[in-house]
Design a protein around this motif. Structure first.
Motif, PDB file in Angstrom:
ATOM      1  N   ASP A 122      10.522  -4.300   3.958  1.00  0.00           N
ATOM      2  CA  ASP A 122      10.038  -3.090   3.292  1.00  0.00           C
ATOM      3  C   ASP A 122      10.972  -1.925   3.608  1.00  0.00           C
ATOM      4  OD1 ASP A 122       8.730  -0.814   2.475  1.00  0.00           O
ATOM      5  OD2 ASP A 122       6.835  -1.301   3.470  1.00  0.00           O
ATOM      6  N   ASP A 175       9.398   0.932   5.532  1.00  0.00           N
ATOM      7  CA  ASP A 175       8.699   0.623   6.767  1.00  0.00           C
ATOM      8  C   ASP A 175       9.192   1.521   7.907  1.00  0.00           C
ATOM      9  OD1 ASP A 175       7.108  -0.792   8.581  1.00  0.00           O
ATOM     10  OD2 ASP A 175       8.799  -2.055   9.167  1.00  0.00           O
ATOM     11  N   ARG A 208       1.255  10.207   7.092  1.00  0.00           N
ATOM     12  CA  ARG A 208       1.888   9.153   6.281  1.00  0.00           C
ATOM     13  C   ARG A 208       2.868   8.330   7.114  1.00  0.00           C
ATOM     14  NH1 ARG A 208      -1.486   8.117   2.216  1.00  0.00           N
ATOM     15  NH2 ARG A 208      -2.125  10.053   1.197  1.00  0.00           N
ATOM     16  N   ARG A 216       2.757   4.209   7.980  1.00  0.00           N
ATOM     17  CA  ARG A 216       3.891   3.284   7.819  1.00  0.00           C
ATOM     18  C   ARG A 216       4.262   2.641   9.143  1.00  0.00           C
ATOM     19  NH1 ARG A 216       4.008   2.126   2.774  1.00  0.00           N
ATOM     20  NH2 ARG A 216       5.939   1.046   3.243  1.00  0.00           N
ATOM     21  N   ILE A 259       9.148  10.205   4.054  1.00  0.00           N
ATOM     22  CA  ILE A 259       9.236   8.780   4.424  1.00  0.00           C
ATOM     23  C   ILE A 259      10.590   8.226   3.990  1.00  0.00           C
ATOM     24  CG2 ILE A 259       8.313   6.467   3.985  1.00  0.00           C
ATOM     25  CD1 ILE A 259       5.542   7.797   3.596  1.00  0.00           C
TER      26      ILE A 259
END
Ligand SMILES: NC(=O)c1ccc[n+]([C@@H]2O[C@H](COP(=O)([O-])OP(=O)(O)OC[C@H]3O[C@@H](n4cnc5c(N)ncnc54)[C@H](OP(=O)(O)O)[C@@H]3O)[C@@H](O)[C@H]2O)c1
Length: 261
Positions: free
Chosen positions: A7, A10, A32, A36, A234
């Motif tokens: 991912d 990730d 968030r 993750r 992210i």
């Protein structure tokens, strides 16, 4: 592929310091990140509100610790970095998000004290944090830093000029630090939001005389929520952003790309 997540977004096991994460944009980013898989440090001036957020994240299955620090005070940032390393064993991600704006009005009237407070808490503090955290990241093979700039830093303003200069400075700081630390595997980027509905900008979005014309000039016809900023945070911290450094991502619903013609 064993041992490496497939991912790109990730953040499992990554240690992230997020300043100003008891509320607003910083809280959304920290939440968030924790979702993750990151281990997050919740930080602001107020220990109790940081602890509340950290508890909430732990209650949702995340890993979080509260470490209070005033970003304008170097000794407190030294403690923030040292306590993070003591608790989690190192640092992988730094989000310099906390900022102040004690002065509304023309630059012609700003006091030296207000100017110094803005530059100290918004710019010098970010350099301090970078210089404290980057060696810790480098010893783990690299990391990612993210500075909260603003679209105010991309243009001129009659009302929040000093704050805007501080946000322009962060864009330049990210570029030079990206050049300096790139060879150590550390990436440094900025996010420049438009108006986000937080306490910080309440005077703007709570005032229909400012909010309504702004929304009319915004392609997506609304103001931002804190979560609108978290996705890019992210991306910039994760493997998805592995070749992005020295950049500024504007997240403003299109308010700066409309010429008005
Ligand atoms: N909201 C917007 O429209 C907007 C737009 C563009 C850019 N930004 C930028 O986004 C960042 C976050 O803003 P926000 O809107 O999320 O603000 P916010 O909702 O008011 O949250 C600010 C956070 O920073 C903490 N903080 C304030 N002063 C601090 C200090 N001196 N030392 C340590 N922590 C401090 C606050 O907690 P304590 O008060 O308890 O310390 C809080 O956790 C800022 O850099 C801001 O310039 C915001």
């Amino acid at each position: 592929m064993r041992g490496m997540s497939d991912d790109l977004f990730d953040l499992a096991g990554k240690v992230a310091i997020v300043t100003g994460s008891s509320r607003g944009i910083g809280r959304a980013i920290a939440t968030r990140y924790a979702q993750r898989g990151a281990r997050v440090v919740i930080s602001s001036r107020d220990a109790a509100s940081c602890e509340t957020v950290a508890q909430e994240l732990r209650g949702a299955g995340g890993d979080a610790v509260a470490i209070a620090a005033h970003v304008g005070k170097r000794v407190q940032l030294e403690a923030l970095v040292a306590q993070t390393v003591a608790h989690f064993g190192g640092i992988d991600i730094l989000v310099a998000n906390a900022a102040v704006n004690p002065y509304y009005g023309p630059l012609a009237g700003i006091t030296d004290d207000a100017w110094d407070r803005i530059m100290n808490s918004n710019v010098r503090s970010t350099l301090w944090l970078a210089n404290l955290a980057f060696p810790r990241m480098a010893e783990r093979g690299g990391g990612a830093a993210l500075f909260l700039s603003s679209i105010a830093g991309l243009s001129g303003t009659n009302v929040i000029g000093a704050y805007a200069v501080s946000k322009t400075a962060l864009i330049g700081l990210a570029r030079s630090l990206a050049v300096e630390w790139g060879p150590h595997g550390i990436r440094v980027n900025c996010i420049a939001p438009g108006i986000v509905k937080t306490d910080f900008a309440r005077a703007l979005w709570d005032n229909p005389e400012i909010a309504e014309p702004t929304i009319r000039r915004t392609a997506l016809r609304r103001l931002a929520d804190p979560d609108d900023i978290a996705g890019a945070a992210i991306y910039l911290a994760a493997r998805a952003g592995a070749f992005v450094t020295g950049q500024t991502i504007v997240i403003d619903g299109g308010v700066t790309i409309d010429t008005g013609m």
